[in-house]
Design a protein around this motif. Structure first.
Motif, PDB file in Angstrom:
ATOM      1  N   ALA A  45       0.824  -1.213   0.000  1.00 53.96           N
ATOM      2  CA  ALA A  45       0.000   0.000   0.000  1.00 53.96           C
ATOM      3  C   ALA A  45       0.856   1.260   0.000  1.00 53.96           C
ATOM      4  N   ARG A  48       2.263   2.488  -3.502  1.00 55.60           N
ATOM      5  CA  ARG A  48       1.361   2.819  -4.606  1.00 55.60           C
ATOM      6  C   ARG A  48       1.749   4.118  -5.301  1.00 55.60           C
ATOM      7  N   THR A  49       2.002   5.164  -4.541  1.00 57.94           N
ATOM      8  CA  THR A  49       2.317   6.456  -5.158  1.00 57.94           C
ATOM      9  C   THR A  49       3.584   6.382  -5.992  1.00 57.94           C
ATOM     10  N   CYS A  52       3.135   3.617  -9.126  1.00 54.53           N
ATOM     11  CA  CYS A  52       2.106   3.845 -10.145  1.00 54.53           C
ATOM     12  C   CYS A  52       2.373   5.131 -10.913  1.00 54.53           C
ATOM     13  N   TRP A 239      -4.135   1.200 -16.088  1.00 55.40           N
ATOM     14  CA  TRP A 239      -4.030   0.072 -15.158  1.00 55.40           C
ATOM     15  C   TRP A 239      -5.093  -0.987 -15.413  1.00 55.40           C
ATOM     16  N   LYS A 265       1.111  -5.168 -10.011  1.00 55.61           N
ATOM     17  CA  LYS A 265       1.227  -3.710 -10.116  1.00 55.61           C
ATOM     18  C   LYS A 265      -0.054  -3.103 -10.685  1.00 55.61           C
ATOM     19  N   LEU A 268      -2.594  -3.004  -7.946  1.00 54.26           N
ATOM     20  CA  LEU A 268      -2.240  -1.982  -6.955  1.00 54.26           C
ATOM     21  C   LEU A 268      -2.602  -0.598  -7.462  1.00 54.26           C
ATOM     22  N   CYS A 269      -2.207  -0.297  -8.696  1.00 53.15           N
ATOM     23  CA  CYS A 269      -2.448   1.038  -9.237  1.00 53.15           C
ATOM     24  C   CYS A 269      -3.923   1.275  -9.515  1.00 53.15           C
ATOM     25  N   VAL A 273      -5.408  -3.238  -3.259  1.00 56.42           N
ATOM     26  CA  VAL A 273      -4.195  -3.581  -2.516  1.00 56.42           C
ATOM     27  C   VAL A 273      -4.198  -5.057  -2.133  1.00 56.42           C
TER      28      VAL A 273
END
Length: 702
Positions: A45, A48-49, A52, A239, A265, A268-269, A273
């Motif tokens: 988590a 992510r920033t 992504c 995504w 990925k 996640l993006c 999560v």
């Protein structure tokens, strides 16, 4: 995190190499330790920033910050500038104003990047445009490339030069324009170069060509193409669209960890999560197996051994060692029995012998510790061997959780804690008996012999009651040490370097002997702690300890063998057709190496090709082929030496098939003071492998 974004396309490009032979995968990454799921979910988590971020670049402007399409501010400025050129009432003005309004609304809603069109969408890039873009990126010099092997492409990627790899693949396409697999590889490198929209256009053309794609390394080519497509969508920041091709790839090749990493990925993006974590845990190993078959690597009760293992969801786990390592060469290690005193008087005599034995044990353990730390691993092992060492060492340090060891581990500590629990109440009862006896003597005349009798009787009862607990601990510890040493030495036998193997065996021996000089000998120390005789004129019996010698782990499968020998030859005469062709052969306790090379590529005497094979004594083999360059100091100078580099592809084989494959880069340097390098002052080697199995193991590297 940059490694996270870079490893996906790199591994996929490697899988497409026709140098890989078909065969079953037995990956090093299968031994990856998975952390507690809740902790991993929190880690994912947080990423992510950072993870992504789209990776589209403007090939005309090197260094431009990557974006996932058109920058919204640039779009608004361009529309405003264009709108200023239209007169009121112009038929095109209304449409332009509407576009500007929509762009401003998207910016207000938080949009920073407008997605680029792909495939059949309006404004999508054509295959021809994608090729022109790639040709522009490689430049005039790159367009002169006439083709190259898969190893050349891999070498270019190893040197972090996607432009060079693009030039070679474009040349390959010009030579074979109907070869779909070349386009699949080209698409993977285009995404790596920051051109995912072009990659999708190229993949579309590969699909249009039709035909069955090859299966490099036993992996369906269609699965590789789908993985490249999914990764290209990730590069565009799309995504949701990335998920479908990645899931299709996994339906064709469930063991394709790169596709599963990319899917993780994408999830996640897209905000999932839990799904990203679930896919990541599977992707971290090459082959798929239920996690409930993993060993739990955490004991249930902190500070207490053998009480059970912790909850699976809160504990790190790994697969049993037998799934990867050869466990057939374990050593036997039987601890001797420690004689215990039968009476208080024997205890008085033997106490000092136990204390001396305890001090002797400390000295032995210190010496073993020195031997265990004597080897500088960074000087002995190359990067590939270091990765293997970490896997073996990790299995050794967590061996107690193996099914072959855990029952004995639990029994040993159960016996230890039973002794600890019984000792205090028995000592209290002994002291009460002595107090009562001395109280009786206080009321009547008595001698020192009477006092000794009170103590003898009380300690005899105490020792008879405690002795079974001590013997139970000793026997359980002996069984535990035997099981643990056999298992750990079997693991250590998988280490190829004899010096590293010896240091690890010294460490295992130290751990085993610590169990004897610790709980067992200390049990004799406190068991024999009794008061001296009150009648000092009495003679004490002579009681020798008669302790058998503890075993050692000095023996090694390579013991007594010469350290190594190396022979090199080269065809020297330009008059001979094979001029520049060289053969080297080396033999050591570690492995056999054979290399065939040439130094006459492109009319030079410093650039050539090579092919080498390495076979270690554990039955593992490595094939390495590619190009190499060597520059040596000129003759006549007071020193000798030079530098060299190798780049190419490698395949590692074990007893069950292919274990790993990828690309390797080697850099070497030497400096000598005599007529040849054998009298060298310095020699160094740097080696880096970019393996398919390593791509799935990156998460757990520390």
């Amino acid at each position: 995190m940059n490694r996270l974004n870079r490893l996906f396309p790199l591994a996929v490009a490697l899988l497409a190499s026709p140098a890989l032979a078909a065969g079953g995968w037995v990956s090093l990454s299968d031994q990856t330790i998975l952390g507690p799921e809740a902790g991993m979910r929190a880690q994912v988590a947080k990423l992510r920033t950072e993870a992504c971020q789209p990776t589209v670049r403007d090939y005309k402007t090197p260094g431009l910050a990557p974006v996932g399409g058109l920058d919204i501010d640039e779009v608004i400025r361009s529309l405003e500038k264009m709108l200023a050129t239209f007169k009121p009432g112009d038929p095109a003005r209304a449409g332009l104003e509407h576009s500007l309004k929509m762009a401003r609304e998207q910016k207000e809603n938080g949009t920073k990047v407008l997605p680029l069109p792909v495939r059949r969408e309006k404004g999508a890039m054509t295959f021809e445009t994608a090729l022109r873009t790639a040709e522009t990126l490689v430049g005039a010099r790159g367009r002169k490339a006439t083709g190259g092997s898969s190893s050349d492409v891999v070498a270019a990627l190893a040197a972090e030069s996607p432009r060079a790899a693009l030039a070679l693949l474009l040349a390959g396409h010009r030579a074979k324009p109907k070869d779909a697999m070349t386009l699949v590889n080209l698409a993977g490198v285009l995404t790596l170069a920051g051109l995912p929209r072009e990659a999708i256009a190229v993949l579309d053309r590969a699909a249009e060509l039709g035909g069955k794609l090859p299966t490099p390394g036993g992996v369906p080519g269609q699965a590789i193409a789908l993985t490249n497509r999914g990764h290209a969508f990730l590069g565009l920041g799309r995504w949701s669209e990335a998920q479908a091709p990645l899931k299709q790839a996994l339906s064709l090749a469930p063991d394709l960890s790169e596709a599963r990493m990319n899917l993780s990925k994408a999830l996640l993006c897209n905000g999932d999560v839990n799904g990203a974590t679930r896919e990541l845990r599977v992707a971290l190993r090459r082959t798929i197996a239920p996690e409930n078959s993993d060993l739990i690597l955490k004991e249930k009760t902190p500070g207490r051994h053998g009480d059970g293992v912790g909850p699976r969801e809160q504990s790190p786990t790994r697969r049993p060692s037998a799934s990867l390592f050869d466990l057939s060469r374990g050593a036997t290690f039987d601890l001797p029995q420690l004689k215990l005193p039968r009476t208080r008087r024997e205890a008085i005599v033997m106490h000092s012998q136990y204390e001396a034995l305890e001090q002797q044990g400390h000295a032995i353990l210190r010496a073993l510790g020195v031997r265990a730390s004597a080897v500088n691993l960074s000087q002995v092992l190359d990067p590939g061997e270091m990765r293997w060492f970490k896997l073996v060492n990790g299995a050794i340090t967590t061996s107690i959780f193996e099914p072959e060891v855990w029952p004995a581990h639990k029994a040993a500590y159960d016996a230890h804690y039973a002794l600890d629990k019984a000792r205090r109440p028995l000592a209290d009862q002994r002291n009460k008996t002595i107090e009562a006896g001395m109280a009786r003597l206080a009321s009547v005349p008595h001698t020192c012999a009477d006092v000794d009798t009170v103590y003898d009787d009380a300690y005899q009862t105490y020792m008879d009651a405690l002795r079974p607990y001590l013997k139970g601990q000793e026997q359980a510890m002996a069984r535990y040490v035997s099981a643990r040493v056999k298992f750990e030495t079997a693991l250590a036998a998988n280490l190829p370097d004899p010096a590293v193997r010896a240091s690890k065996r010294a460490q295992i021996e130290a751990s085993a002997k610590a169990m004897f000089y610790g709980p067992v000998v200390y049990g004799g120390v406190f068991f024999s702690e009794v008061p001296s005789l009150f009648c000092t004129e009495q003679t004490l019996p002579g009681v020798p300890l008669d302790l058998a010698e503890l075993p050692t782990l000095d023996a090694d499968p390579c013991g007594g063998m010469f350290s190594g020998a190396k022979v090199k030859s080269k065809v020297p005469s330009p008059a001979l057709k094979a001029q520049g062709l060289g053969l080297s052969f080396s033999l050591s306790c570690k492995k056999v190496d054979i290399e065939l090379s040439t130094s006459s590529l492109m009319g030079t005497d410093w650039l050539g090709g090579f092919a080498s094979a390495s076979l270690d004594w554990n039955g593992n083999a490595t094939l390495f082929t590619g190009v190499k360059a060597e520059l040596k100091l000129p003759k006549g100078v007071p020193v000798t030496g030079g530098i060299g580099a190798k780049e190419g592809v490698y395949i590692k084989f074990g007893k069950d098939g292919i274990e790993d494959a990828g690309m390797r880069v080697e850099l070497k340097g030497s400096l000598g003071a005599g007529p040849d390098a054998s009298t060298g002052l310095w020699e160094g080697k740097i080696e880096q492998e970019f393996g398919i199995a390593a791509a799935a193991a990156y998460w757990r590297e520390r």
